[in-house]
Every structure is written in C-alpha cells, then in structure tokens.
Design a protein around this motif. Structure first.
Motif, mmCIF file in Angstrom:
data_model
loop_
_atom_site.group_PDB
_atom_site.id
_atom_site.type_symbol
_atom_site.label_atom_id
_atom_site.label_comp_id
_atom_site.label_asym_id
_atom_site.label_seq_id
_atom_site.Cartn_x
_atom_site.Cartn_y
_atom_site.Cartn_z
ATOM 1 N N GLY A 36 0.779 -1.237 0.000
ATOM 2 C CA GLY A 36 0.000 0.000 0.000
ATOM 3 C C GLY A 36 0.809 1.284 0.000
ATOM 4 N N TYR A 37 2.072 1.208 -0.349
ATOM 5 C CA TYR A 37 2.904 2.413 -0.379
ATOM 6 C C TYR A 37 2.813 3.082 -1.746
ATOM 7 N N LYS A 38 2.824 4.419 -1.734
ATOM 8 C CA LYS A 38 2.793 5.182 -2.985
ATOM 9 C C LYS A 38 4.127 5.896 -3.157
ATOM 10 N N GLU A 39 4.584 5.937 -4.386
ATOM 11 C CA GLU A 39 5.864 6.608 -4.617
ATOM 12 C C GLU A 39 5.721 8.126 -4.493
ATOM 13 N N ILE A 40 6.761 8.732 -3.929
ATOM 14 C CA ILE A 40 6.829 10.190 -3.887
ATOM 15 C C ILE A 40 8.245 10.568 -4.301
ATOM 16 N N ARG A 41 8.378 11.638 -5.066
ATOM 17 C CA ARG A 41 9.719 12.061 -5.495
ATOM 18 C C ARG A 41 9.931 13.496 -5.058
ATOM 19 N N THR A 42 10.925 13.676 -4.228
ATOM 20 C CA THR A 42 11.210 15.019 -3.726
ATOM 21 C C THR A 42 12.546 15.488 -4.303
ATOM 22 N N PRO A 43 12.820 16.795 -4.233
ATOM 23 C CA PRO A 43 14.071 17.311 -4.797
ATOM 24 C C PRO A 43 15.303 16.761 -4.076
ATOM 25 N N LEU A 44 16.404 16.717 -4.786
ATOM 26 C CA LEU A 44 17.655 16.272 -4.185
ATOM 27 C C LEU A 44 18.273 17.359 -3.332
ATOM 28 N N VAL A 45 17.836 18.599 -3.551
ATOM 29 C CA VAL A 45 18.396 19.723 -2.814
ATOM 30 C C VAL A 45 17.300 20.349 -1.949
ATOM 31 N N GLU A 46 17.649 20.626 -0.704
ATOM 32 C CA GLU A 46 16.712 21.282 0.205
ATOM 33 C C GLU A 46 17.452 22.378 0.960
ATOM 34 N N LYS A 47 16.691 23.186 1.679
ATOM 35 C CA LYS A 47 17.335 24.166 2.537
ATOM 36 C C LYS A 47 18.097 23.460 3.656
ATOM 37 N N LEU A 48 19.230 23.995 3.987
ATOM 38 C CA LEU A 48 20.072 23.379 5.017
ATOM 39 C C LEU A 48 19.317 23.160 6.315
#
Length: 423
Positions: A36-48
RNA sequence: GUGGGUGUAGCUCAAUUGGUUAGAGCACUGGGUUGUGGCCCCAGAGGCUGGCGGUUCGAGUCCGCUCACUCACCCCA
C-alpha cells in the motif's frame, strides 16, 4: 592534460552492473506497492535548516557530513543526506493529510554524505526509503519490519539478520540518559578518548565502542529497557509479540543506537557480517515527534531506509548474471545487402526484437564470430545472392540448423522463427 | 578529518642486487584458400610504468612531494 574524473565517492554504474539495480528497484516497487505504499519524489536539494532541524544539530551527519553550499543569493542549500526529512516536509507543505489513504510513501534515489569512502560507503549512495505517517499502532511497527524482510527474502539476500530495540520516548529517555551519564562519569578514567567524548555528546554510543577496555567498563551499566515508561514498554512488547505472530525472526539488541536524533521507541537494523566494516544494510525506526517539530501536525511516523549499494554487494556474492543478449544478428555480404539489412534491422527492432548488426561489415567469418560473442541465438545471413533469390538462411547458433526464410515476408517469418513458434 | 595498503596494456598480473627495445594471460582486430561462430594456430593493435621533481652514466625499480584508488578508524545506509 589532466583527465577529468568523477567526484570522489561518486560512482558510475556501468552497463555490466545495471541489471542488479533494475532487479532491486523493480522488486522494491512490487513489494512496497503490495503493502500500500505510494511513490513520492522530492528534490535532491533542500534548505540546510530542514536537515539541521530534523536530523539534529549535533549529529555527525549535520556537523560534518553534509554537502552544503550557498546559492547565488547566499541561501544555504544541502544535497539531501537522507530522505525522511524531505518526505515529511512535502507532506506538510502539500497538506497530504487531507487524503487519508495516502499515508504510506516510498522513495528511491541518491543521497549524499561527505565522508571518506570505503567498501559499501560512498558519497553519493542510493536508498530505498519507506515512510508511514499517522499510525501509532505497534502492529504497524511490526508490519514495516515484516515488509523489509519480505523484500530481502524476495531478492534472495543471504546472511542478514533483523535487530530491534526501543529507545523510549521523551518521557523515559531523559531518565535513562541521566543514569547512563552518571554511570559513565564514574568510570571516565577507564574509557578510551573517543568514548570520553561520546559520553558528553551521545552517551548511548559508548555501547557500540569496539575497544576492549570500554566494553569492560560498561559492565553493569544501566540498560535502556529498564527505564522504559509503561507506555513504551507496552508498545515494545506488542511489537515483539506481533513479529512473532508473523513469524519474522529478530534479535533484541539493547545497545543498538541510531545516528539521527528524531528516532524514538522502535528502532531496527538489518545487519550483515559480509560487508567488511559496514554491517548495516538497512535501518529505521519510529519518529513520532518529527512532523510536529518541522511545523506540521502532531502525527506519528515510522520508516526505514535500505542502502542499495550494500544490498547489491550482498546480492553479487551470489553469481553474477549477464545482461540480456540480442535475439538476432543480421550478417551481411555486399553493399546492396548491407543497405537492405540495415533497414530490416530497424524494422525488427520496431517490432520488439532485440537485434544487432555489424555496421562496418567485415568478412562473414568475423561477423559470425562477433554474433557468437554477443551470445545471440539466431543469425540471418543476407548477401546480394540472397536478395536475388528472395530467400535467406537463418542459422540457429545452438543447433547449427539453417532454414531459408522468404525475404518478402522477412519480418513476420523472423519473428516467428526467432521467438520459437515456428519449429 | 586520522591512519595503513596499492598505483605497469581495457582487465588480472610479471619484469634478477637499479642495466639494452617494459612482458604474459584474458579481452580486442585481422587471417588460417574466395560466404558460416565456439576449440586450435598465426599475426596485429594497444603503455610518457598515475603526475612532478630529485639521486645516478643509467630509474618501472631508490628518495621527496602530489594525485588517485582502496581498506580501516570516526560514523552510518
């Protein structure tokens, strides 16, 4: 002239080994989505500050391992060292709680930590990451670990074991920490320099020191289990009972510590003794306060990460496997045949047949040799003579049988023959 | 960040106490009577011996520096 090389600790994944990655990713998706897991794609860069706040200011990751740099406006950015913080951030930012079905997430991709590389540890590494929000039930803790084990079993991973522990909560951990700090303070003289430092920064870490002297000094040290509050104790008992019901073998490891500040209650690791100094293939735990700390709703969470490089190193300790060989090789003799053959190769590929060709021509012998090395099952031999006759031989490389196929219907005939429906 | 190990052909490795033109296996290319693979045989291509500097008549070999890779510590997936 100096040759440009890849950045230290960042590796190319070459064609010869890509199939391992594909197998792992495909299997992961299958298993996760079944649960029941759904894929999510987040950015490789975030605020420190996302990582500083979630992982903990005084952890090694934040103190010395992050890839951080200012952008053109002077804002500090970081290449993600792990996925949980980003997924939690996305959940809060998009108010995903609005859709109660979307509580289980997974994420596959690269992470970055600026450490000295060694076997199974790289600066760019890849994780399969699973996160569940909003459920506190111990059944879920057990299910998450059960799923992790299912996944490893499905891949055929050998030589791994599940270790579990409870780190307590904000109620009970301080008492234990105090007791341990006091205990270590009494024995400060006996500890190695590293541990002497650890007892101030993260006293739990002293437990996994490898120095003999320290191990002795720890004799009779307070155990975390004895300090768990009734709620935590009950939760941990139920997790274990549930794992037993599921038939998932595990080992209690009261000294297991995790490197991130946000973990509480259940923590777990999948460990191996086959990867040199790197014994953790995957690990995770519950992090019930994290969402709120990052400015979101007060929802519990639990998750884990699997190190894909380490997993693949384990898989490779079995036999290596070749990639998929072409099914058909088109050998040509003469310019006219070469032009015809080239076109035919493209039409074969369009209909889904893995086809290879000698662009430079060469003698028939050398073409056959090359076809053999590629491991193809069939070779079409096309010369100007065959074009005139309107028929050409297809050779079965295993049996050496050759049959003539009509060139005006070459595509269909080859498809049938190569795929084995015609004999 | 700290320590150890290793750098010679695409890969795995040779090269007497410093001494001619740095070799082998595998892989690659071509050929072994005109158009048929694997085995075998022959031939070819492929190296500024990681880089820079030093010692020496002479350095792959000795010394220094540097870079890269690797293993371990720390820590982690």
């Amino acid at each position: 002239m100096e040759r440009i090389q890849a950045i230290k600790g960042m590796n190319d994944i070459l064609p010869a080994e890509v199939h391992w990655w594909q197998t792992v990713e495909t299997t992961a998706r299958e298993v996760l989505e079944t649960f029941g897991y759904k894929e999510i794609r987040t950015p490789l860069v975030e605020k420190l500050e996302l990582f500083a706040r979630s992982i903990g200011e005084s952890t090694d990751i934040v103190e010395k391992e992050m890839y951080s740099f200012p952008d053109r406006k002077g804002h500090w950015l970081t290449l993600r060292p792990e996925a949980t913080a980003s997924v939690v951030r996305a959940y809060i930012q998009h108010n995903l709680r609005a859709d109660p079905l979307l509580q289980k997430f997974y994420c596959i991709g690269p992470m970055f930590r600026h450490e000295r590389p060694q076997k199974g540890r790289y600066r760019q590494f890849h994780q399969i990451d699973a996160e569940v929000f909003g459920i506190q039930d111990p059944m879920l803790d057990a299910e998450v670990m059960y799923m992790l084990c299912c996944f490893l079993e499905k891949l055929g991973v050998q030589g791994v074991g599940l270790h579990i522990n409870s780190l307590g909560c904000r109620e009970c951990r301080p008492a234990f920490r105090q007791a341990l700090t006091a205990f270590l303070g009494d024995r400060a003289e006996e500890l190695c320099p590293d541990c002497d430092r650890r007892r101030h920064v993260n006293p739990l870490r002293v437990f996994d020191c490898k120095v003999e002297r320290c191990r002795k000094a720890l004799d009779g040290a307070p155990e975390l289990v004895d300090y768990l509050c009734p709620d935590c104790r009950d939760h941990f008992q139920k997790v274990q009972a549930c794992l037993r019901d599921l038939g998932t073998p595990f080992q209690l490891d009261p000294h297991m510590v995790r490197g991130l500040d946000y973990y509480m209650r259940t923590t777990f690791e999948v460990v191996t003794d086959r990867l040199g100094a790197q014994n953790a293939v995957g690990g995770g735990g519950r992090y019930d306060g994290l969402m709120k700390d990052l400015g979101g709703p007060d929802l519990p969470g639990i998750g884990f990460a699997i190190g894909m490089e380490r997993l693949i190193l384990l898989l490779q300790q079995g036999q290596s496997r070749a990639g998929r060989a072409p099914e058909l090789f088109v050998a040509v003799i003469g310019d006219r045949a070469a032009r015809e053959g080239f076109g035919l190769v493209q039409r074969l590929r369009n209909s889904g047949i893995r086809t290879e060709f000698t662009y430079g021509g060469g003698s028939l012998k050398s073409q056959m040799r090359r076809a053999d090395k590629l491991g193809v099952s069939h070779v079409l031999i096309l010369g100007d003579e065959e074009l005139d006759r309107g028929k050409a031989p297809v050779r079965n490389m295993a049996t050496k049988e050759q049959v003539e196929i009509p060139l005006d219907d070459a595509l269909a005939a080859l498809t049938r023959y190569v795929r084995g429906h015609d004999h």
